[in-house]
Motif scaffolding. Structure first.
Motif, PDB file in Angstrom:
ATOM      1  N   VAL A  70       3.285  -6.863   2.175  1.00 30.10           N
ATOM      2  CA  VAL A  70       4.412  -7.771   2.022  1.00 30.10           C
ATOM      3  C   VAL A  70       4.220  -8.965   2.957  1.00 30.10           C
ATOM      4  CG1 VAL A  70       6.904  -8.073   2.201  1.00 30.10           C
ATOM      5  CG2 VAL A  70       5.959  -5.905   1.363  1.00 30.10           C
ATOM      6  N   ILE A  71       4.176 -10.156   2.365  1.00 30.32           N
ATOM      7  CA  ILE A  71       4.074 -11.402   3.117  1.00 30.32           C
ATOM      8  C   ILE A  71       5.259 -12.265   2.697  1.00 30.32           C
ATOM      9  CG2 ILE A  71       2.646 -13.402   3.672  1.00 30.32           C
ATOM     10  CD1 ILE A  71       1.211 -10.846   4.348  1.00 30.32           C
ATOM     11  N   GLY A  72       6.285 -12.319   3.515  1.00 32.70           N
ATOM     12  CA  GLY A  72       7.472 -13.062   3.134  1.00 32.70           C
ATOM     13  C   GLY A  72       8.060 -12.508   1.844  1.00 32.70           C
ATOM     14  N   SER A  73       8.199 -13.359   0.836  1.00 30.12           N
ATOM     15  CA  SER A  73       8.780 -12.929  -0.433  1.00 30.12           C
ATOM     16  C   SER A  73       7.727 -12.445  -1.434  1.00 30.12           C
ATOM     17  CB  SER A  73       9.583 -14.082  -1.055  1.00 30.12           C
ATOM     18  OG  SER A  73       8.739 -15.196  -1.282  1.00 30.12           O
ATOM     19  N   VAL A  74       6.483 -12.318  -0.991  1.00 28.97           N
ATOM     20  CA  VAL A  74       5.406 -11.849  -1.861  1.00 28.97           C
ATOM     21  C   VAL A  74       5.074 -10.399  -1.539  1.00 28.97           C
ATOM     22  CG1 VAL A  74       2.941 -12.061  -2.374  1.00 28.97           C
ATOM     23  CG2 VAL A  74       4.369 -14.082  -2.335  1.00 28.97           C
ATOM     24  N   SER A  75       5.007  -9.561  -2.577  1.00 28.91           N
ATOM     25  CA  SER A  75       4.625  -8.154  -2.440  1.00 28.91           C
ATOM     26  C   SER A  75       3.349  -7.938  -3.239  1.00 28.91           C
ATOM     27  CB  SER A  75       5.742  -7.246  -2.957  1.00 28.91           C
ATOM     28  OG  SER A  75       5.319  -5.891  -2.967  1.00 28.91           O
ATOM     29  N   ILE A  76       2.318  -7.398  -2.582  1.00 25.65           N
ATOM     30  CA  ILE A  76       1.008  -7.201  -3.202  1.00 25.65           C
ATOM     31  C   ILE A  76       0.753  -5.703  -3.288  1.00 25.65           C
ATOM     32  CG2 ILE A  76      -1.463  -7.717  -3.063  1.00 25.65           C
ATOM     33  CD1 ILE A  76      -0.596 -10.041  -1.100  1.00 25.65           C
ATOM     34  N   ASP A  77       0.819  -5.164  -4.487  1.00 30.69           N
ATOM     35  CA  ASP A  77       0.614  -3.731  -4.723  1.00 30.69           C
ATOM     36  C   ASP A  77      -0.847  -3.530  -5.100  1.00 30.69           C
ATOM     37  OD1 ASP A  77       0.479  -1.095  -5.656  1.00 30.69           O
ATOM     38  OD2 ASP A  77       2.520  -1.166  -6.468  1.00 30.69           O
ATOM     39  N   THR A  78      -1.646  -3.028  -4.133  1.00 27.92           N
ATOM     40  CA  THR A  78      -3.083  -2.889  -4.365  1.00 27.92           C
ATOM     41  C   THR A  78      -3.422  -1.686  -5.239  1.00 27.92           C
ATOM     42  OG1 THR A  78      -3.312  -1.662  -2.284  1.00 27.92           O
ATOM     43  CG2 THR A  78      -3.692  -4.047  -2.215  1.00 27.92           C
TER      44      THR A  78
END
Length: 245
Positions: A149-157
């Motif tokens: 999670v970077i700010g309002s970005v969520s990265i589901d690997t």
């Protein structure tokens, strides 16, 4: 539209699209020797028909096709497939390259090229994970990693999905890999070469400015700009790093 005969069981499916039949057959032969099930098309419409029927893992696509050119084929292909796309071009100027990548190509090779180098680059691509549509777990039994999670970005690997403010961002596989590489070490400034090695592999050979094009697309899809670098920052003289969102 001519399927090339496959020799033995194939781990991956490839589609080679080029109006130069001898070249298409040559590339197909190299891919077959590497264990691919290979199909060949000599124009854009036949290529799209084949792509819909065989669901290729990778498409080697000539930019200068007659009628429907490679850019249009790639744009249409991206509406129904997340396969890797390698553009072939006889025109080395940067504008053609950027146009091809803007519609979702993952890599490009300028003619004349070594078929052995091309197939090696295809092999590196296919060692990267493909987005799962069935939610099938990987071979490892370890619990899945939580989203980055970077700010309002969520990265589901695990699912290979990126959400911005809860909305799914439509990243290509290569764009996802570039973003995930940056987010995996958010305080590190990556050089172009470091990102190339993280995403394409350390044996990749080509123009490292390919990274800039994919970063540009990632920024656009995350709602970023070159002026407002919330998520992907430029580090002058070095390359790129994650922002704070």
């Amino acid at each position: 539209m001519t399927p090339a005969p496959a020799a033995g069981p194939a781990a991956h499916r490839a589609l080679v699209v080029d109006d130069e039949e001898p070249l298409a057959r040559l590339v197909a032969g190299y891919l077959e020797r590497d264990g691919f099930e290979v199909h060949v098309a000599f124009d854009g419409l036949d290529a799209l028909e084949l792509a819909r029927s065989v669901d290729p893992d990778v498409v080697v696509l000539d930019l200068g096709l007659p009628g429907m050119d490679g850019v249009e084929v790639c744009r249409e292909l991206r509406t129904f497939s997340d396969c890797y796309v390698v553009m072939l071009t006889a025109r080395a100027d940067e504008v053609d390259t950027l146009i091809g990548l803007a519609v979702g190509a993952d890599d490009y090779v300028t003619k004349p090229f070594s078929p052995r180098e091309l197939t090696a680059r295809v092999g590196v691509m296919l060692r990267r994970p493909r987005r799962s549509t069935a939610g099938t777990p990987g071979p490892e039994s370890a619990p899945p990693a939580p989203p980055l999670v970077i700010g309002s970005v969520s990265i589901d690997t695990v699912a290979r999905e990126v959400h911005v403010d809860g909305t799914l961002a439509d990243l290509t596989r290569t764009e996802f890999d570039v973003l995930a590489a940056l987010a995996s070490r958010p305080h590190m400034a990556f050089s172009r070469r470091a990102l190339i090695e993280a995403v394409w592999g350390d044996h990749w050979v080509g123009d490292e400015h390919l990274v800039d094009v994919h970063v540009l697309h990632v920024r656009r899809k995350l709602g970023d700009t070159a002026e407002e670098q919330r998520f992907v920052r430029t580090v002058r003289g070095v390359g790129y790093r994650m922002g704070q969102g």
